[in-house]
Design an enzyme around this catalytic site. Structure first.
Site, PDB file in Angstrom:
ATOM      1  CB  CYS A 247      17.812  -4.528  70.923  1.00  0.00           C
ATOM      2  SG  CYS A 247      17.079  -2.936  70.491  1.00  0.00           S
TER       3      CYS A 247
ATOM      4  CB  CYS B  85       9.795  -2.090  71.139  1.00  0.00           C
ATOM      5  SG  CYS B  85      10.990  -0.793  70.774  1.00  0.00           S
TER       6      CYS B  85
ATOM      7  CB  CYS C 256      13.655  -7.969  58.863  1.00  0.00           C
ATOM      8  SG  CYS C 256      13.055  -9.629  58.451  1.00  0.00           S
TER       9      CYS C 256
ATOM     10  N   GLY D 257      13.780  12.537  75.093  1.00  0.00           N
ATOM     11  CA  GLY D 257      13.551  11.281  74.377  1.00  0.00           C
ATOM     12  C   GLY D 257      13.956  10.063  75.178  1.00  0.00           C
ATOM     13  CG  ASN D 258      14.540   7.560  78.843  1.00  0.00           C
ATOM     14  OD1 ASN D 258      15.287   8.017  79.703  1.00  0.00           O
ATOM     15  ND2 ASN D 258      14.062   6.326  78.892  1.00  0.00           N
TER      16      ASN D 258
ATOM     17  N   GLY E 233      19.266  16.990  74.149  1.00  0.00           N
ATOM     18  CA  GLY E 233      19.769  15.712  74.654  1.00  0.00           C
ATOM     19  C   GLY E 233      21.027  15.316  73.922  1.00  0.00           C
TER      20      GLY E 233
ATOM     21  CD  GLU F 208      21.745 -27.744  65.826  1.00  0.00           C
ATOM     22  OE1 GLU F 208      21.965 -26.905  64.931  1.00  0.00           O
ATOM     23  OE2 GLU F 208      22.151 -28.921  65.752  1.00  0.00           O
TER      24      GLU F 208
ATOM     25  NE  ARG G 177      26.779 -29.501  57.229  1.00  0.00           N
ATOM     26  CZ  ARG G 177      25.909 -30.038  56.368  1.00  0.00           C
ATOM     27  NH1 ARG G 177      25.726 -29.483  55.187  1.00  0.00           N
ATOM     28  NH2 ARG G 177      25.229 -31.111  56.684  1.00  0.00           N
TER      29      ARG G 177
ATOM     30  CD  GLU H  76      22.344 -25.344  56.997  1.00  0.00           C
ATOM     31  OE1 GLU H  76      21.955 -26.437  56.527  1.00  0.00           O
ATOM     32  OE2 GLU H  76      23.133 -25.267  57.950  1.00  0.00           O
TER      33      GLU H  76
HETATM   34  C1  LIG Z   1      19.393   3.555  68.581  1.00  0.00           C
HETATM   35  C2  LIG Z   1      20.074   4.862  68.763  1.00  0.00           C
HETATM   36  C3  LIG Z   1      20.685   5.450  67.692  1.00  0.00           C
HETATM   37  C4  LIG Z   1      21.346   6.673  67.843  1.00  0.00           C
HETATM   38  N1  LIG Z   1      21.948   7.198  66.762  1.00  0.00           N
HETATM   39  C5  LIG Z   1      22.622   8.355  66.884  1.00  0.00           C
HETATM   40  C6  LIG Z   1      23.270   8.921  65.768  1.00  0.00           C
HETATM   41  O1  LIG Z   1      23.216   8.383  64.659  1.00  0.00           O
HETATM   42  N2  LIG Z   1      23.952  10.049  65.956  1.00  0.00           N
HETATM   43  C7  LIG Z   1      24.025  10.667  67.170  1.00  0.00           C
HETATM   44  O2  LIG Z   1      24.636  11.697  67.262  1.00  0.00           O
HETATM   45  N3  LIG Z   1      23.407  10.173  68.235  1.00  0.00           N
HETATM   46  C8  LIG Z   1      22.713   9.022  68.127  1.00  0.00           C
HETATM   47  N4  LIG Z   1      22.093   8.494  69.211  1.00  0.00           N
HETATM   48  C9  LIG Z   1      22.199   9.188  70.503  1.00  0.00           C
HETATM   49  C10 LIG Z   1      20.890   9.906  70.951  1.00  0.00           C
HETATM   50  O3  LIG Z   1      19.801   9.551  70.298  1.00  0.00           O
HETATM   51  C11 LIG Z   1      20.942  11.363  70.825  1.00  0.00           C
HETATM   52  O4  LIG Z   1      21.995  11.812  71.568  1.00  0.00           O
HETATM   53  C12 LIG Z   1      19.633  12.055  71.194  1.00  0.00           C
HETATM   54  O5  LIG Z   1      19.572  13.236  70.516  1.00  0.00           O
HETATM   55  C13 LIG Z   1      19.441  12.298  72.665  1.00  0.00           C
HETATM   56  O6  LIG Z   1      18.254  13.003  72.882  1.00  0.00           O
HETATM   57  P1  LIG Z   1      17.211  12.585  73.988  1.00  0.00           P
HETATM   58  O7  LIG Z   1      16.160  13.607  74.004  1.00  0.00           O
HETATM   59  O8  LIG Z   1      16.746  11.228  73.797  1.00  0.00           O
HETATM   60  O9  LIG Z   1      18.117  12.658  75.266  1.00  0.00           O
HETATM   61  P2  LIG Z   1      17.840  12.165  76.714  1.00  0.00           P
HETATM   62  O10 LIG Z   1      18.231  10.751  76.864  1.00  0.00           O
HETATM   63  O11 LIG Z   1      16.484  12.501  77.137  1.00  0.00           O
HETATM   64  O12 LIG Z   1      18.907  13.063  77.478  1.00  0.00           O
HETATM   65  C14 LIG Z   1      20.274  12.943  77.190  1.00  0.00           C
HETATM   66  C15 LIG Z   1      21.120  13.772  78.132  1.00  0.00           C
HETATM   67  O13 LIG Z   1      20.931  15.152  77.881  1.00  0.00           O
HETATM   68  C16 LIG Z   1      20.513  15.834  79.049  1.00  0.00           C
HETATM   69  N5  LIG Z   1      19.608  16.886  78.614  1.00  0.00           N
HETATM   70  C17 LIG Z   1      18.632  16.768  77.689  1.00  0.00           C
HETATM   71  N6  LIG Z   1      18.079  17.978  77.458  1.00  0.00           N
HETATM   72  C18 LIG Z   1      18.697  18.850  78.280  1.00  0.00           C
HETATM   73  C19 LIG Z   1      18.562  20.231  78.496  1.00  0.00           C
HETATM   74  N7  LIG Z   1      17.718  20.961  77.821  1.00  0.00           N
HETATM   75  N8  LIG Z   1      19.349  20.805  79.405  1.00  0.00           N
HETATM   76  C20 LIG Z   1      20.241  20.077  80.112  1.00  0.00           C
HETATM   77  N9  LIG Z   1      20.418  18.760  79.934  1.00  0.00           N
HETATM   78  C21 LIG Z   1      19.661  18.163  79.022  1.00  0.00           C
HETATM   79  C22 LIG Z   1      19.888  14.766  79.889  1.00  0.00           C
HETATM   80  O14 LIG Z   1      19.853  15.092  81.219  1.00  0.00           O
HETATM   81  C23 LIG Z   1      20.783  13.593  79.590  1.00  0.00           C
HETATM   82  O15 LIG Z   1      21.939  13.657  80.343  1.00  0.00           O
HETATM   83  C24 LIG Z   1      21.397   7.299  69.095  1.00  0.00           C
HETATM   84  C25 LIG Z   1      20.772   6.703  70.185  1.00  0.00           C
HETATM   85  C26 LIG Z   1      20.115   5.500  70.017  1.00  0.00           C
HETATM   86  C27 LIG Z   1      19.446   4.900  71.200  1.00  0.00           C
HETATM   87  S1  FES Z   2      13.177 -11.060  61.890  1.00  0.00           S
HETATM   88 FE1  FES Z   2      11.873 -10.348  60.331  1.00  0.00          FE
HETATM   89  S2  FES Z   2      10.637 -12.038  59.887  1.00  0.00           S
HETATM   90 FE2  FES Z   2      12.096 -12.800  61.305  1.00  0.00          FE
HETATM   91  S1  FES Z   3      13.396  -3.537  71.435  1.00  0.00           S
HETATM   92 FE1  FES Z   3      14.820  -3.072  69.888  1.00  0.00          FE
HETATM   93  S2  FES Z   3      14.318  -1.027  69.481  1.00  0.00           S
HETATM   94 FE2  FES Z   3      13.123  -1.450  71.171  1.00  0.00          FE
END
Ligand SMILES: Cc1cc2nc3c(=O)[nH]c(=O)nc-3n(C[C@H](O)[C@H](O)[C@H](O)COP(=O)(O)OP(=O)(O)OC[C@H]3O[C@@H](n4cnc5c(N)ncnc54)[C@H](O)[C@@H]3O)c2cc1C
Ligand code: FES
Ligand code: FES
Length: 1392
Positions: free
Chosen positions: A48, A56, A152, A315-316, A405, A865, A943, A1328
């Protein structure tokens, strides 16, 4: 260029599976996943790209405070430079087929936990990371939690859980670095290589890696009476079965699968070099991004001051999404991961201070420690944060993402921000020269994703005060799916209570409530707080609070995110829950000095969500004994999937893993942004000037025909003058890299003149937009004359939404040109022959010059398909012109937007029945949302019509189909192919009959059920009808009636939690209803070493087809299974194959393989007679020397069928039945499935383990369709979505069932003594037919809602459209909390 300030700074490195890599320059935008795949480690998959599927997953290890920290992470979001100084372990680092699998891999393989295998490496790595990281033995709950971030789509999770639950550790000491090193006979820290032999051949359990004698355990044959292929008595096995197995104490322990002869060879050691590296300022420049990782706070502040626009990245997980999906570009990125002060957690007298770079996992762990050690009254807020984090993303995300973040993103649906705001938290900002600045959390969020932080500042730390006596903080969150999902609405609430003037009265001293998900930012609720403060904690105050929340939570009708009524009602429900929670807490804390005075059934409002670890049982009959002692017994045995070991080790090759030559190009599609428009401009000038872009191609470049379509040629490879759906292909850009191609595609200018668009069935009906060539109708009896005999007639409309296939592997393909316009195609398709045909036609070359191959798919379910064909044609055009290989792989969002889904259906119905509930007449009009082309919608509607009776005898029936022409991407095949929609409508009217008469549904279903010899509404006589056999078996084995009474008792005792129990049957017809497709070919070669290569026209997509075919061949030739191999599907081996679809492949290709093997057996028979004691190899060689042909082509065509329109469209029917029990939270719509019992008639299974896997996987997928999975389109119901765009186009917004959604108690039974005379080895199709068993969950949920409505005084039938999402469930419960927001007969919005 590395621009480290000190010349002595080390070079940037990381270790991957024990190998040292110097990180390349200029890759600031690259993810770890891209890098891994570039260096050939393709076991880590891209499912994704947004952290939502776990395919991944890798393990990251780093040195921290004198020990190694291991954590799972999503490589797709992890910046490459973030792993500097770390060890990365991928699935390849654990084990492989040649040298031996790691126990995690091995156990998953033998316990049938891998079907298509695309998700498998991710699951392996999540489990492995858990084992390496946990300090105490993981419980079954820990294991389920650890898998929450992995999806899955095939297995239904049960076998994965069973396999991994064998790993619950009993001796954590065995997992330290020292212990692992010692097991290899090497001193800790001295090893640099990852591949030393594990001396575990005796004394270490292959399942747990702990001391145990099971390696010596004798293998016993499989085939017990009730097994998942690994268990003996029951399938929930743990341990290995040895007498002194480390798991022997566990119930149901023991496993009769022999440990592999060669077992794990690798347990990557943490590289010593990484333990001694000093923290240093890493700075790597690049063309687009410069990456800084300061070592000190001072450096960090300097950098932020010098680059105010720089992005801070930990964490990005937010920034990565912005870069990938919103094309954001950040030239300077600063990672504060090595700044000590930002990573500290300090406990003070008054609270806890958390550095902004602390990860969520670390914070959760620290808070748990404080909860265990601090006085109870101090930790209420900490508990709320920990509870909330349990449902925050998956483990992989929590492991890397930082608290800062989450806060600074300022998301309106952040799960933590409302808690910080309510809990008196202070955020501390810090800037060079300006120092610290404290901001109350409640004032920090100033707008949509805007926070009170100045450009030169960073968020430094968070200060959370401890709570005081009688101060309560509580978290709330409701999301579409409980596990790993973002909130619809969340909240943090706090009150501080104190004794009032009179005895027993406690008043609110302080109150603070914050909501997320109800405005563009998290908001405080001032009216609510004002309604609470100074008032007694009693019912009057509650009513005032419920009134006040309506002032605070105001949403306009079409607010972004939709679900407006639900969101407002949720806010009120949370207030009510908080009231009950705090009242009960206060009562307990004051030793009843305060009395809540709440009836016990009201306590259920505050009951915490509770789910026990899932477990399952599987039953099947022992296969028949072989005809003679000398005959191999292969068919009927539960052999693991043939490629399981390759899949668990990441060695299995999927199309996108194919290595290409250096000159290969990557393609990216230019697609329509409009649902319906005239194309006024198509200009690639800017794109062609971009670096790395090699070419742009559109309709004018097609050398052959631009017209395509699987049946009707009503589509174009590249749109010429008009586009009719968002995502329709307009052109293709090829570049030297994916990034270049994608950037080029974005730069192509397309001009549009909007035309009116039709987005839903209702709009199509209104506009008369139909495919008029469809006139399908089935009729029996005298419908018009029957109404007068009916005591009751019901009429109305039902709706069921569409469903995304969500195969884990997105559509992708490769085109390789050769001399003289020959081409080889590789694709993730269920129909290689169609790819050959259409690419040949588009390129204007003969079919015999195009070879189309497919090795395996990472899931298909019908979605591969036909809809991948246009991709292949688009990629073939540049390959043709440039004479270079071209690869094209869709991103998940592209795939979901442009490749179509299961059709949404609408039915209008009129059904008549007698006073006792017997159906006398039915007239239905079915409408499907076909989308912008015919694709397969014709046959899908056929069907649906054929399944409109489900298992019920309707003497007078008329069903008509209508194909709606809409401006969605063409909808397409999906498991069941229209059958489930037809079946579902039948179940809906049957249930309505029961409710109209006030009788139990089961009674009406039983009354109307088909019997042997009955005739369907299309004239087919039911032979060997096992509808009642399945039905009675499941009702009895599930103790249906006893449990019905228990459910009623539960419901009486709980006002705000309700349970429901329902039983539903199914019947599914087997055969393509287009007659000519029911043919199949196979090619079987026997080589002189005695090995056998089988090729057939079917595609392996996880359903175990190749395994079954190999079993058929082995049995037919009387050779061990190990002699037989199936390599791939290829049009030059078996031509003109039908798509692998309609569940008929085992029947058809089994017949073809058997035919070929019979020919070979006949040819070899004289040599077997001549060499009675000769080995198979000697027999084969004797025949060869006698010049006997050792290759045979087999063919099969299904006999005695008519196709649609005749009286025998189906070769036979499969039957089944299910009982499900659910529990809902009335106040939120949250639900869980407590137990499901399934009985499925699959004849004498060719491979019971594979069939059980199909039944479980099909059931969970069917349940997902009807309960969880909601597609939201930019249509009239959802004006906040761009017209024609799909909002739910990734795992973040579209929720398939996760590990947490499967039935807690999951029982599957293959109907015994049910041979099928009409298919190979008396088997039946299985892909199915079980899908519709998921309907039992839908109707169980509806039963629970009936119970809630009854408690609210609302009686009688109501319409529930599918899917029965928490929103629909909640709004229909019709209690006093929700009534101010919606009427009792509300039908929430649905894209249909
Ligand atoms: C699959 C997935 C599921 C998620 N589920 C949830 C969820 O259930 N609930 C929820 O609330 N969020 C969720 N999130 C959102 C996200 O994960 C959170 O917001 C996470 O805590 C961000 O942290 P990070 O370190 O990855 O942020 P980053 O992506 O590294 O940074 C996020 C932002 O914060 C800024 N930043 C970070 N640290 C600082 C700092 N110290 N000072 C100034 N700016 C800063 C960055 O510049 C950027 O703009 C989800 C995200 C994903 C991808
Ligand atoms: S997606 Fe998990 S075995 Fe196919
Ligand atoms: S490819 Fe789906 S979580 Fe990374």
């Amino acid at each position: 260029m590395v621009i480290n300030e000190t010349t002595s700074a080390p070079e940037p490195i990381c270790y991957i599976n024990g190998t040292r890599y110097v990180l390349p320059d200029g890759r600031g935008e690259a993810t770890l996943l891209q890098f891994l795949r570039e260096i050939g480690l393709t076991g880590t998959k891209l499912g994704c790209g947004e952290g939502g599927c776990g395919a991944c997953t890798v393990m990251l290890s780093h040195w921290e405070d004198g020990h190694v920290v291991h954590r799972s992470a999503n490589a797709c979001l992890c910046p490459l430079y973030a792993v500097e100084g770390m060890q990365v372990v991928t699935v390849e680092g654990l084990g492989n087929v040649r040298d031996g699998l790691h126990p995690v891999q091995q156990r998953l393989a033998v316990m049938h936990g891998s079907q298509c295998g695309f998700c498998t490496p991710g699951f392996v790595m999540s489990m492995y990371s858990l084992l390496r990281s946990c300090e105490t033995p993981p419980s079954e709950e820990d294991i389920e939690d650890a898998l929450g971030g992995n999806l899955c789509r095939c297995t239904g999770y049960r076998p994965i859980l069973d396999a991994f639950k064998t790993f619950a550790k009993t001796d954590p000491a065995a997992y330290t670095e020292e212990a692992i090193a010692a097991s290899k006979g090497i001193a800790n820290g001295s090893a640099t290589s990852a591949t030393t032999t594990n001396g575990a051949s005796s004394g270490v359990c292959p399942s747990s890696c702990l001391p145990c004698d099971c390696a010596a355990a004798k293998a016993t044959t499989n085939g017990g009476a009730t097994t998942n292929g690994c268990g003996t008595a029951v399938a929930t096995t743990n341990g290995c079965g040895a007498a002194n197995c480390c798991k022997k104490a566990r119930a149901g322990g023991g496993c009769d699968v022999a440990p592999a002869a060669s077992r794990p060879t690798s347990e990557p050691i943490f590289p010593p070099e990484l333990k001694t590296r000093p923290a240093f300022h890493l700075a790597v420049s690049g063309r687009n991004v410069t990456w800084h990782r300061p070592a000190t706070l001072e450096q960090l502040l300097d950098l932020k001051s010098a680059h105010p626009a720089a992005k801070i990245v930990v964490g990005n997980t937010e920034v990565g999404i912005e870069m990938k999906f919103k094309n954001a570009s950040y030239p300077v990125m600063i990672a504060p991961t090595h700044v000590k002060e930002m990573n500290q957690i300090a406990v003070t007298e008054t609270g806890v201070e958390i550095g902004a770079a602390v990860t969520l996992t670390r914070m959760m762990k620290a808070f748990k420690g404080l909860i265990a050690t601090r006085p109870r009254h101090q930790v209420s807020a900490l508990e709320a944060v920990v509870n909330q984090l349990r449902w925050f993303a998956g483990n992989q995300i929590r492991n890397v993402s930082a608290l800062g973040g989450n806060i600074v993103t300022g998301s309106p649906i952040s799960d933590l921000n409302p808690l910080w705001m309510a809990a008196r938290t202070t955020f501390v900002a810090l800037g060079k020269d300006t120092g610290e600045r404290a901001v109350p959390a409640s004032e920090f969020f100033v707008g949509y994703r805007q926070v009170d932080l100045r450009p030169h500042e960073i968020l430094f730390k968070i200060v959370l005060p401890f709570t005081r006596p009688n101060e309560y903080v509580k978290e709330f969150k409701q999301s579409p799916r409980r596990e790993d999902d973002i909130a619809i609405v969340n909240a943090g609430m706090r009150v501080k209570l104190a004794p009032g003037a009179s005895e027993g009265v406690w008043v609110v001293e302080e109150a603070a409530v914050a909501f997320g998900g109800v405005a563009p930012r998290a908001i405080m609720a001032p009216a609510l707080a004002a309604a609470l403060v100074g008032r007694a904690w009693d019912q009057d105050t509650l009513q005032a609070a419920l009134a006040a929340v309506r002032q605070d939570v105001v949403l306009v009708d079409h607010a972004p995110g939709g679900k407006v009524e639900y969101r407002r009602a949720l806010a009120a429900s949370f207030v009510f829950k908080f009231f009950v929670h705090a009242a009960l807490q206060l009562e307990a804390d004051t030793a009843a000095a305060y009395q809540a005075n709440l009836p016990t059934e009201e306590h259920s409002a505050a009951k915490a969500y509770e789910r026990h670890p899932a477990h399952g049982v599987q039953f099947y009959s022992k296969p028949e004994a072989p005809p003679t002692p000398a005959t191999v017994s292969v068919v009927g045995q539960p052999h693991p999937h043939m490629a399981a070991e390759l899949q668990v080790s990441g060695e299995a090759t999927y199309t996108d893993d194919i290595k290409l030559t250096q000159d290969a190009l990557v393609a990216a599609l230019v697609t329509s942004a409009k649902p319906h428009a005239r194309i006024t401009k198509l200009d690639a000038t800017a794109a062609l000037q971009m670096p790395g872009v090699v070419g742009f191609y559109s309709a004018k470049d097609v050398p052959g025909s631009n017209a395509i379509g699987p049946v009707w040629y009503d589509e174009e490879v590249f749109a010429t003058s008009e586009v009719t759906a968002v995502g329709q292909v307009v052109g293709v850009v090829v570049g030297t890299t994916e990034a270049a191609a994608r950037a080029g595609a974005r730069a192509v200018e397309v001009g549009y003149e909007d035309l009116p668009a039709v987005m839903s069935i209702e709009e199509a009906i209104e506009a008369g937009a139909f495919y008029d060539d469809y006139t399908g109708k089935l009729e029996c009896g005298d419908v018009d004359g029957a109404w007068t005999q009916c005591d009751h007639v019901i009429t109305g409309t039902y709706k069921v939404g569409g469903q995304e296939h969500f195969y884990l592997e997105p559509n992708n393909c490769v085109v390789i040109p050769h001399e003289n316009d020959e081409f080889t195609l590789y694709s993730s398709t269920q129909a290689p022959a169609k790819h050959q045909k259409y690419v040949a036609s588009v390129l204007g070359i003969p079919a015999h010059k195009v070879v189309s191959k497919t090795k395996r798919l990472g899931g298909g379910f019908g979605g591969k398909e036909t809809r991948g064909i246009f991709l292949h044609c688009a990629a073939a055009v540049p390959s043709y012109h440039l004479k270079r290989p071209v690869r094209l792989c869709l991103d998940r969002d592209e795939d979901m937007q442009m490749t179509g889904q299961r059709h949404a259906f609408l039915a209008t119905y009129k059904v008549g029945f007698s006073a006792d509930g017997r159906v006398l007449a039915a007239e239905l009009d079915l409408y499907n949302n076909a989308g912008n082309s015919h694709d397969l919608s014709h046959s899908i509607m056929d069907r649906a019509l054929l399944h409109s009776d489900c298992v019920y005898k309707v003497p007078n029936m008329r069903v008509r189909g209508h194909m709606c022409r809409t401006n969605q991407a063409s909808n397409t095949a999906f498991r069941g192919f229209g059958g489930p929609q037809g079946l579902m409508f039948a179940e809906m009217w049957i249930e309505q009959i029961a409710k109209t008469l006030g009788k139990p549904d089961v009674e009406i279903r039983t009354l109307n059920m088909y019997d042997e010899g009955d005739v369907t509404h299309f004239g087919q006589v039911l032979e060997h009808c096992r509808a009642r056999a399945c039905w009675q078996t499941v009702l009895s084995s599930s103790s249906f009636w006893e449990r019905k009474a228990q459910v009623a008792e539960f419901n009486k005792a709980n006002r705000w939690r309700k349970r429901g129990l329902a039983a539903t049957p199914t019947k599914f017809g087997i055969s393509f209803t287009t007659k000519f497709l029911n043919q199949a070919g196979a090619l079987v070669h026997v080589y002189l070493d005695g090995t056998v290569l089988v090729t057939h026209g079917g595609v392996e997509m996880g359903q175990g087809l190749h395994t079954k075919m190999a079993q058929v061949a082995a049995q037919a030739l009387n050779v061990p299974l190990s002699k037989v191999f199936i390599s791939e599907t290829s049009t030059d081996k078996v031509p003109n194959a039908s798509p692998t679809a309609a569940s008929a492949s085992s029947d058809m290709y089994g017949g073809a393989v058997l035919d070929a093997c019979r020919q070979l057996s006949e040819r070899l028979a004289p040599y077997r007679t001549k060499l009675p004691n000769g080995t198979w190899k000697e027999v084969v060689n004797a025949a060869y020397l006698d010049r006997v042909d050792l290759s045979a082509h087999g063919f099969y065509s299904t006999p005695d069928i008519t196709g649609f329109g005749g009286r025998r469209p189906f070769n036979y029917f499969c039957f089944g039945a299910a009982v499900s029990e659910v529990e809902i939270d009335v106040l939120t719509g949250d639900m869980q499935v407590l137990r499901s019992d399934l009985v499925m008639d699959v004849g004498n299974p060719l491979n019971p383990a594979i069939d059980i896997g199909q039944v479980e996987g099909g059931f969970v997928q069917g349940m997902g369709w009807l309960v969880l999975e909601e597609l939201m389109w930019g249509d009239k119901q959802h004006p906040w979505i761009r017209p024609g765009h799909l909002f739910t186009k990734g795992p973040g917004t579209y929720k398939i069932p996760s590990v947490n959604d499967i039935p807690v108690d999951f029982r599957v039974q293959l109907l015994a003594n049910a041979p099928n005379v009409r298919a190979i080895h008396s088997s039946k199709a299985v892909g199915e037919p079980p899908f519709h068993l998921g309907a039992s969950v839908f109707f169980a949920l509806k039963e629970a809602v009936y119970a809630a409505r009854e408690a609210a005084g609302v009686r009688g039938y109501f319409v529930l459209d599918a899917p029965a999402t928490p929103e629909r469930l909640r709004l229909l419960c019709s209690d006093q909390i929700v009534q101010p927001y919606v009427p009792y007969d509300v039908r929430p919005k649905i894209s249909c």
